[in-house]
Write an enzyme that holds these catalytic residues in place. Structure first.
Site, short mmCIF file in Angstrom:
data_model
loop_
_atom_site.label_atom_id
_atom_site.label_comp_id
_atom_site.label_asym_id
_atom_site.label_seq_id
_atom_site.Cartn_x
_atom_site.Cartn_y
_atom_site.Cartn_z
N ARG A 44 -62.63 -7.76 16.90
CA ARG A 44 -61.53 -8.72 16.73
C ARG A 44 -62.08 -10.08 16.36
NH1 ARG A 44 -59.50 -7.41 22.67
NH2 ARG A 44 -60.46 -5.46 22.01
N GLU A 56 -65.97 -7.13 20.02
CA GLU A 56 -66.55 -7.95 18.94
C GLU A 56 -65.81 -7.80 17.62
OE1 GLU A 56 -67.40 -4.96 19.50
OE2 GLU A 56 -67.59 -4.12 17.49
N LYS A 81 -72.60 -0.90 26.09
CA LYS A 81 -71.97 0.41 26.16
C LYS A 81 -72.83 1.35 27.00
CE LYS A 81 -69.46 0.26 21.78
NZ LYS A 81 -68.11 0.26 22.38
N LYS A 90 -63.23 -4.22 9.23
CA LYS A 90 -64.30 -4.43 10.22
C LYS A 90 -65.54 -3.68 9.75
CE LYS A 90 -65.62 -3.22 15.02
NZ LYS A 90 -65.16 -2.76 16.34
N ASP A 131 -68.93 2.15 13.20
CA ASP A 131 -68.04 1.04 13.53
C ASP A 131 -67.71 0.17 12.31
OD1 ASP A 131 -66.43 -0.03 15.47
OD2 ASP A 131 -67.95 -1.35 16.32
N1 BES Z 1 -66.17 -0.22 18.33
C1 BES Z 1 -65.49 -0.20 19.57
C2 BES Z 1 -64.27 0.69 19.60
C3 BES Z 1 -64.49 2.17 19.42
C4 BES Z 1 -64.52 3.00 20.52
C5 BES Z 1 -64.61 2.72 18.17
C6 BES Z 1 -64.70 4.36 20.35
C7 BES Z 1 -64.80 4.08 17.99
C8 BES Z 1 -64.84 4.91 19.07
C9 BES Z 1 -65.03 -1.61 19.94
O1 BES Z 1 -65.80 -2.66 19.46
C10 BES Z 1 -65.04 -1.69 21.43
O2 BES Z 1 -66.07 -1.59 22.00
N2 BES Z 1 -63.86 -1.88 22.01
C11 BES Z 1 -63.73 -1.97 23.41
C12 BES Z 1 -62.85 -3.15 23.70
C13 BES Z 1 -62.83 -3.53 25.14
C14 BES Z 1 -64.16 -4.06 25.56
C15 BES Z 1 -61.78 -4.60 25.36
C16 BES Z 1 -63.11 -0.68 23.90
O3 BES Z 1 -62.23 -0.15 23.24
O4 BES Z 1 -63.52 -0.20 24.93
ZN ZN Z 2 -66.88 -2.23 17.70
ZN ZN Z 3 -67.41 -3.16 20.75
#
Ligand code: BES
Ligand code: ZN
Ligand code: ZN
Length: 503
Positions: free
Chosen positions: A352, A350, A278, A266, A289
């Site tokens: 996935r 995003e 966010k 990714k 990321d």
């Molecule tokens: N890039 C984030 C995940 C992440 C969170 C990486 C904290 C590093 C530190 C990912 O794209 C994301 O936002 N995931 C969401 C998924 C949810 C919306 C289903 C998450 O984990 O909150």
């Molecule tokens: Zn992400």
């Molecule tokens: Zn995300």
């Protein structure tokens, strides 16, 4: 530049610092008496009194007073009870020594390899762990301060005191250095801000890497992704002014392009969350990321350098996740490269999507085993904390052999289940084949499981490195920031595969 050489006696050690392993029962170490005689009687006393610390992960530096000595300082690494010393602890000790060497600005070092050996740890393993620890431990984060004049140290010369075969000891060191340098490269990419490391820049980096190591490289730009119908990565990219890139690196070891392991990363260069925005605190740090992409590039660098007998393809899907009048939205339905359709429930899920297209592309390019790596979910942090990488698999035997590699590098991996019920929830949508966010309960599994929908029966491991890719504070192997997690494990695993197919 690296000069590796062998030294026979303490009197001829000519360097900034001599590194010595010290344990409670030091008198059993061969040449210890000779060492004490040369550097001075108090050595013995200081070990007993604790002025030279013997606890694991302790570092003691002392200047050299012996007139005949050419070495300027001694650096002792505590080994605790030598009998129970593990490779992990020793590597960590060298990591801390690396930090100390950096502070001392030492560039010419000597290692008394035989002072670190145990019944289990051979001199060539000592040199290997030393290289990994010191090179990772002395890493510093690139900064943009106008007042900064801090120089990175590079170790210009290393010599060894050992009675073992010097070639083996040198080879152990060399391998460790290659691995750790690749880790540090990955860290630098992770630490680089999103405005400076765009997808285009990441692709440029891959092209440079390919040139350096004679790898095959292909960069797909936005128009080509459109042509190929990569609707998932394109959806994530829609709100951005920066173009996306699908980056492919191939290392071909055998005449036929067969038995190819695919490493899929990714590469989201900044994740705002998109319209599922966010929070103002959650968004900070999202330059990292692309930790999965960095891991793939790091592993490909090692592969390029070490030339194992195993075909490897690295695929990186790269874009940022931005907001604009063009951006994708919740409720949108998109068509992925595989043909499967996805109902978007959360634009922050995003990674996935990017990986759905990247994994399908890796398969199309010949990968018949797959490992994907991603800073995919906050869920993995909730489940396992910041020191464990979360894993999913569809092939237990494949996963077990991967864990063997992770045990060698001491990078902790823990498997979570992916059940039929989880898959059912990923496939639940009134309007599409899949949805990209089935719920917040156990959502590490949904994130990885979604990628699994594009993998099919190909043996596959998903690694969620959201907790482990970026250190929140300084640790044994360096400062806070990118860790380059999984670089060494991936390379070790490939090495393992190469050696198991050789028979
Ligand atoms: N890039 C984030 C995940 C992440 C969170 C990486 C904290 C590093 C530190 C990912 O794209 C994301 O936002 N995931 C969401 C998924 C949810 C919306 C289903 C998450 O984990 O909150
Ligand atoms: Zn992400
Ligand atoms: Zn995300």
């Amino acid at each position: 530049m690296q000069i590796t050489q062998e030294i026979k006696s303490f009197a001829t050690v000519d360097s900034d610092v001599l590194i010595v392993g010290v344990s409670k029962n030091q008198e059993n170490v061969e040449k210890w008496a000779e060492f004490v005689q040369f550097f001075g009687e108090p050595m013995e006393e200081w070990v007993k009194s604790g002025d030279i610390q013997t606890d694991t992960k302790s570092i003691t530096k002392i200047p050299v007073f012996t007139k005949e000595a050419k070495v300027k300082r001694l650096l002792f690494i505590g080994l605790g009870n030598r009998k129970s010393l593990s490779k992990e602890t020793l590597r960590a000790g060298f990591g801390l020594a690396g930090k100390a060497l950096h502070k001392m600005k030492a560039s010419k070092i000597s290692l008394w390899a035989d002072s670190f050996t145990t019944d289990e740890i051979l001199p060539e393993e000592v040199s290997n762990l030393a290289a990994e620890g010191i090179v990772m431990g002395s890493y510093t984060v690139e900064n943009y301060k106008t007042t900064s004049n801090e120089q990175d140290i590079t170790i210009e010369q290393i010599s060894f005191i050992t009675d073992a075969e010097p070639e083996k000891v040198f080879a152990g060191y060399h391998k460790g250095e290659v691995y750790a340098a690749a880790v540090n490269e990955a860290r630098t990419l992770i630490n680089r801000p999103g405005n400076l490391l765009t997808s285009t820049k990441l692709a440029d980096y891959a092209v440079e890497l390919a040139k350096e190591y004679n790898l095959e490289v292909e960069i797909l730009d936005k128009a080509q992704l459109e042509e190929l119908g990569m609707g998932a990565i394109l959806a994530v990219n829609k709100g951005s002014k920066e173009e996306p890139r699908m980056i492919t690196l191939k290392y071909q070891a055998t005449e036929q392009w067969e038995d190819v392991i695919g490493l899929v990363g990714k590469g989201v260069t900044f994740d705002t969350g998109g319209y599922s925005l966010k929070t103002k605190t959650g968004i900070v740090g999202m330059k990292g990321d692309m930790g999965g992409a960095a891991a793939v590039l790091g592993a490909m660098r090692i592969v390029g350098e070490m030339r194992p007998n195993k075909n490897v393809i690295g695929v990186i899907g790269s874009t940022d996740n931005m907001i604009s009048g063009e951006a994708f939205k919740p409720d949108d339905v998109i068509t992925t490269f595989s043909g499967k359709t996805v109902e978007i429930l959360n634009t922050d899920a995003e990674g996935r999507l990017v990986l759905a297209d990247a994994v399908a592309y890796a398969k199309q390019q010949g990968a018949n085993t797959l490992i994907d790596l991603a800073t995919l979910t906050g869920g993995v942090i909730t489940a396992l904390g910041y020191d464990k990488t979360g894993a999913l698999t569809n092939d237990e035997a494949f996963y077990r052999s991967f864990v063997e590699a992770a045990n060698k590098t001491d990078e902790f991996v823990w498997q979570l289940p992916l059940t039929e019920n989880d898959k059912k929830r990923i496939r639940k949508s009134d309007v599409a084949d899949l949805n990209n966010s089935p719920g917040g309960d156990g959502h590490m599994i949904f994130g990885g499981g979604f990628i699994g929908e594009f993998v099919g029966d190909t043996p596959w491991i998903h690694l969620d490195i959201a907790g482990t890719s970026d250190a929140m504070s300084a640790y044994d192997f360096g400062p806070k920031g990118g860790t380059g997690v999984m670089v060494r494990t991936l390379a070790t695993f490939i090495d393992q595969l190469a050696n198991s197919t050789e028979e």
